[in-house]
Design an enzyme around this catalytic site. Structure first.
Site, mmCIF file in Angstrom:
data_model
loop_
_atom_site.group_PDB
_atom_site.id
_atom_site.type_symbol
_atom_site.label_atom_id
_atom_site.label_comp_id
_atom_site.label_asym_id
_atom_site.label_seq_id
_atom_site.Cartn_x
_atom_site.Cartn_y
_atom_site.Cartn_z
ATOM 1 N N TYR A 64 0.849 -1.196 0.000
ATOM 2 C CA TYR A 64 0.000 0.000 0.000
ATOM 3 C C TYR A 64 0.881 1.241 0.000
ATOM 4 O O TYR A 64 1.415 1.651 1.005
ATOM 5 C CB TYR A 64 -0.931 0.022 1.209
ATOM 6 C CG TYR A 64 -1.898 -1.138 1.282
ATOM 7 C CD1 TYR A 64 -2.175 -1.924 0.169
ATOM 8 C CD2 TYR A 64 -2.540 -1.461 2.481
ATOM 9 C CE1 TYR A 64 -3.067 -2.986 0.247
ATOM 10 C CE2 TYR A 64 -3.427 -2.515 2.556
ATOM 11 C CZ TYR A 64 -3.684 -3.276 1.448
ATOM 12 O OH TYR A 64 -4.564 -4.335 1.531
ATOM 13 N N PRO A 210 -15.325 -4.497 2.322
ATOM 14 C CA PRO A 210 -16.526 -4.881 3.072
ATOM 15 C C PRO A 210 -17.790 -4.161 2.625
ATOM 16 O O PRO A 210 -18.891 -4.615 2.949
ATOM 17 C CB PRO A 210 -16.167 -4.516 4.522
ATOM 18 C CG PRO A 210 -15.134 -3.442 4.391
ATOM 19 C CD PRO A 210 -14.333 -3.815 3.174
ATOM 20 N N LEU A 211 -17.637 -3.073 1.889
ATOM 21 C CA LEU A 211 -18.799 -2.366 1.352
ATOM 22 C C LEU A 211 -18.850 -2.471 -0.160
ATOM 23 O O LEU A 211 -19.615 -1.760 -0.814
ATOM 24 C CB LEU A 211 -18.780 -0.895 1.798
ATOM 25 C CG LEU A 211 -18.879 -0.702 3.318
ATOM 26 C CD1 LEU A 211 -18.694 0.762 3.681
ATOM 27 C CD2 LEU A 211 -20.210 -1.218 3.843
ATOM 28 N N GLY A 212 -18.055 -3.359 -0.726
ATOM 29 C CA GLY A 212 -18.063 -3.559 -2.168
ATOM 30 C C GLY A 212 -17.686 -2.295 -2.901
ATOM 31 O O GLY A 212 -16.816 -1.533 -2.493
#
Length: 278
Positions: A64, A210-212
């Site tokens: 990252y 997790p929220l697409g």
């Protein structure tokens, strides 16, 4: 809504207790996850605010930035008191074309962890995860390097990421696996079988994205019931869907961190869950 992390807890590796709602630090970088953020002090404030609100599980990776997210975490939070930090190795970031080449070679992993230890300002990484299987490397042999690092005291727990049930079983034959990190959210439940396996064996399941893509159409009514946003409902659903689920929503905004943590206060009804899953 909660002003602190009210999610319940999970014992990673059966030893280290963390709140199940964590923070994913991928977004603490420049655009396209390359280079530093425009304001590094603001990025560090996001980390400080998250921990102030009771987030004690932070996930990152050496790719990252590359190397940016780990460095900011080390500068902001080390030495770590009541904060469990997970990172990953096995991908590198090509800033020329934005690709994520894989490498599970032992020499590469060993070199990678030295950089992670230095940037995170620690002698031992709480959770070190094999980021993505290398198709040019035998999977069990790649995992053996992580097992060796654990034996040497550089790593407390080993995790794997982006795996099938078969690969997870292969990894468990080599070393105790504390967590799995696969893509999972309301709209993408492809890895339900992996989640079921994790539940059966008390392995933490970390859903990345997790929220697409942020497309949570159809959740407005449920969100209105709780004076919440669809994003908060999405996180609440993950927390209620499985006791081994460890969501790590990421953001570069203090306000958004606070909004995410507030989702830990939402209790969805059985009817609401049926609506969401339908």
């Amino acid at each position: 809504m909660a002003t602190e992390n009210r999610s319940d807890t999970f014992d990673i590796g059966g030893e280290d207790t963390v709140h199940r709602l964590g923070y994913g630090a991928m977004r603490l970088t420049g655009e396209e996850i390359i280079g530093p953020p425009d304001d590094e002090e603001e990025a560090k404030e996001v980390l400080h605010r998250a921990t102030e609100l009771g987030v004690d599980f932070i996930d990152t990776a050496d790719s990252y930035g590359p190397a940016v997210s780990e460095r900011l975490i080390g500068e902001a939070l080390a030495p770590y008191e009541d904060v469990f930090v997970a990172t990953k190795g096995g991908l590198w970031r090509d800033d020329r074309d934005g690709s994520w080449p894989r490498c599970g070679q032992p020499g590469y992993i060993r070199n990678s962890i030295l950089g992670s230890l230095d940037r995170l300002k620690t002698d031992t990484i709480d959770l070190y995860q094999y980021h993505r299987p290398d198709p040019d490397m035998d999977y069990a042999e790649a995992v053996e390097t992580f097992a060796d690092l654990k034996d040497e005291g550089k790593v407390n727990h080993v995790g794997v990421s982006n795996v099938s049930v078969e690969q997870l079983e292969t990894a468990r034959d080599v070393v105790e696996i504390a967590t799995v990190q696969n893509q999972y959210n309301i709209g993408d439940r492809e890895h339900e079988a992996v989640l079921d396996y994790c539940e059966e064996h008390d392995i933490g399941f970390i859903p990345w994205a997790p929220l697409g893509s942020g497309d949570l159409d159809g959740l407005d009514e449920v969100a209105d019931n709780h004076d919440a946003t669809p994003y908060q409902v999405g996180l609440a659903w993950l927390l209620q869907h499985s006791p081994v689920m460890l969501p790590i929503p990421g953001t570069s905004s203090v306000e958004h961190v606070e909004e995410n943590i507030a989702a830990s206060d939402i209790e969805l009804t059985d009817e609401e869950i049926e609506t969401i899953e339908g």
